[in-house]
Design a protein around this motif. Structure first.
Motif, mmCIF file in Angstrom:
data_model
loop_
_atom_site.group_PDB
_atom_site.id
_atom_site.type_symbol
_atom_site.label_atom_id
_atom_site.label_comp_id
_atom_site.label_asym_id
_atom_site.label_seq_id
_atom_site.Cartn_x
_atom_site.Cartn_y
_atom_site.Cartn_z
ATOM 1 N N ILE A 122 -48.830 -0.581 12.991
ATOM 2 C CA ILE A 122 -47.485 -0.014 13.056
ATOM 3 C C ILE A 122 -47.534 1.504 13.000
ATOM 4 N N LEU A 123 -48.475 2.049 12.230
ATOM 5 C CA LEU A 123 -48.641 3.503 12.159
ATOM 6 C C LEU A 123 -49.078 4.059 13.514
ATOM 7 N N ILE A 124 -49.963 3.376 14.182
ATOM 8 C CA ILE A 124 -50.398 3.787 15.524
ATOM 9 C C ILE A 124 -49.217 3.760 16.485
ATOM 10 N N TYR A 125 -48.383 2.742 16.398
ATOM 11 C CA TYR A 125 -47.212 2.642 17.272
ATOM 12 C C TYR A 125 -46.215 3.766 16.998
ATOM 13 N N ILE A 126 -46.025 4.090 15.732
ATOM 14 C CA ILE A 126 -45.113 5.191 15.375
ATOM 15 C C ILE A 126 -45.666 6.510 15.901
ATOM 16 N N ILE A 127 -46.959 6.747 15.711
ATOM 17 C CA ILE A 127 -47.590 7.981 16.199
ATOM 18 C C ILE A 127 -47.505 8.058 17.721
ATOM 19 N N ALA A 128 -47.732 6.937 18.401
ATOM 20 C CA ALA A 128 -47.654 6.916 19.875
ATOM 21 C C ALA A 128 -46.242 7.263 20.348
ATOM 22 N N THR A 129 -45.233 6.748 19.667
ATOM 23 C CA THR A 129 -43.843 7.030 20.036
ATOM 24 C C THR A 129 -43.535 8.515 19.843
ATOM 25 N N ILE A 130 -43.912 9.060 18.696
ATOM 26 C CA ILE A 130 -43.639 10.472 18.398
ATOM 27 C C ILE A 130 -44.442 11.384 19.323
ATOM 28 N N ALA A 131 -45.718 11.072 19.543
ATOM 29 C CA ALA A 131 -46.553 11.891 20.428
ATOM 30 C C ALA A 131 -46.013 11.881 21.856
ATOM 31 N N THR A 132 -45.540 10.731 22.304
ATOM 32 C CA THR A 132 -44.959 10.646 23.648
ATOM 33 C C THR A 132 -43.698 11.490 23.728
ATOM 34 N N PHE A 133 -42.831 11.378 22.724
ATOM 35 C CA PHE A 133 -41.608 12.179 22.697
ATOM 36 C C PHE A 133 -41.945 13.666 22.801
ATOM 37 N N ILE A 134 -42.897 14.128 22.009
ATOM 38 C CA ILE A 134 -43.282 15.546 22.015
ATOM 39 C C ILE A 134 -43.895 15.932 23.369
ATOM 40 N N SER A 135 -44.736 15.067 23.911
ATOM 41 C CA SER A 135 -45.385 15.338 25.198
ATOM 42 C C SER A 135 -44.380 15.422 26.342
ATOM 43 N N MET A 136 -43.270 14.731 26.196
ATOM 44 C CA MET A 136 -42.268 14.726 27.264
ATOM 45 C C MET A 136 -41.687 16.111 27.525
ATOM 46 N N GLU A 137 -41.736 17.006 26.548
ATOM 47 C CA GLU A 137 -41.250 18.361 26.784
ATOM 48 C C GLU A 137 -42.119 19.051 27.833
ATOM 49 N N ALA A 138 -43.430 18.878 27.757
ATOM 50 C CA ALA A 138 -44.328 19.456 28.766
ATOM 51 C C ALA A 138 -44.102 18.792 30.126
ATOM 52 N N VAL A 139 -43.937 17.481 30.116
ATOM 53 C CA VAL A 139 -43.660 16.763 31.361
ATOM 54 C C VAL A 139 -42.349 17.267 31.979
ATOM 55 N N THR A 140 -41.340 17.450 31.142
ATOM 56 C CA THR A 140 -40.046 17.950 31.613
ATOM 57 C C THR A 140 -40.187 19.340 32.214
ATOM 58 N N TRP A 141 -40.886 20.230 31.515
ATOM 59 C CA TRP A 141 -41.060 21.602 32.004
ATOM 60 C C TRP A 141 -41.754 21.595 33.363
ATOM 61 N N LEU A 142 -42.873 20.871 33.470
ATOM 62 C CA LEU A 142 -43.633 20.825 34.721
ATOM 63 C C LEU A 142 -42.826 20.175 35.846
ATOM 64 N N THR A 143 -42.162 19.075 35.530
ATOM 65 C CA THR A 143 -41.361 18.377 36.537
ATOM 66 C C THR A 143 -40.201 19.241 37.009
ATOM 67 N N HIS A 144 -39.536 19.898 36.059
ATOM 68 C CA HIS A 144 -38.387 20.734 36.404
ATOM 69 C C HIS A 144 -38.828 21.900 37.283
ATOM 70 N N LYS A 145 -39.907 22.576 36.896
ATOM 71 C CA LYS A 145 -40.359 23.759 37.637
ATOM 72 C C LYS A 145 -40.935 23.410 39.009
ATOM 73 N N TYR A 146 -41.798 22.398 39.075
ATOM 74 C CA TYR A 146 -42.561 22.160 40.294
ATOM 75 C C TYR A 146 -42.030 21.033 41.181
ATOM 76 N N ILE A 147 -41.231 20.139 40.644
ATOM 77 C CA ILE A 147 -40.692 19.054 41.470
ATOM 78 C C ILE A 147 -39.204 19.267 41.731
ATOM 79 N N MET A 148 -38.419 19.457 40.659
ATOM 80 C CA MET A 148 -36.980 19.630 40.842
ATOM 81 C C MET A 148 -36.669 20.960 41.543
ATOM 82 N N HIS A 149 -37.458 21.984 41.261
ATOM 83 C CA HIS A 149 -37.297 23.268 41.947
ATOM 84 C C HIS A 149 -38.292 23.378 43.092
ATOM 85 N N GLY A 150 -38.846 22.262 43.500
ATOM 86 C CA GLY A 150 -39.802 22.190 44.599
ATOM 87 C C GLY A 150 -39.352 21.166 45.618
#
Length: 151
Positions: free
Chosen positions: A3-31
């Motif tokens: 359960i701790l691994i699942y919680i960490i995976a959820t939180i790490a994914t949430f945090i990682s999504m900011e980088a995904v959002t930045w890259l997607t917004h800059k290079y795909i949505m503005h591309g």
């Protein structure tokens, strides 16, 4: 322990999504997908939806697939990665559509410095009507200077 691994995976994914959002917004949505995002920078507000709203569906697909494969044949980590993406999508909706663009009038009178900084950074992003010369492509993380304007 699992359960701790699942919680960490959820939180790490949430945090990682900011980088995904930045890259997607800059290079795909503005591309390559600017044709869908353009009306968001040059709104006419003739109806409640924009072509840009298609990104909610596009970005939901990985989460849905991860939920599906995270349940088959048994609950596994993919489900919790999908959950992290879903949680980020909910946060994105609340920050971007509700707080910043006021498509719903839920948080229009906030005095919170962090939220005001997010709103200011996004306004700076929108001062560019074209796809070039953009700045502030993130959603939850923006440069500190925007938060420091509200003392």
């Amino acid at each position: 322990m699992l359960i701790l691994i699942y919680i960490i995976a959820t939180i790490a994914t949430f945090i990682s999504m900011e980088a995904v959002t930045w890259l997607t917004h800059k290079y795909i949505m503005h591309g390559v997908l600017w044709f869908l995002h353009k009306d968001h920078h040059q709104p006419k507000y003739t109806h409640p939806f924009e072509k840009n709203d298609a990104f909610f569906v596009i970005f939901a697909i990985p989460s849905i697939l991860l939920f599906y494969f995270g349940l088959a044949p048994n609950l596994n980590i993919l489900f919790f990665i999908g959950l992290g993406i879903l949680c980020y999508g909910i946060a994105y909706f609340l920050i971007h559509d509700v707080l910043i663009h006021q498509r719903f009038k839920w948080f229009k009178d906030t005095k919170n410095k962090f939220l005001l900084g997010l709103r200011k950074a996004h306004k700076i992003h929108h001062k560019h009507l074209g796809k070039e010369d953009g700045e502030c492509f993130g959603m939850l993380y923006v440069p500190k200077k925007y938060h420091n304007q509200y003392k």
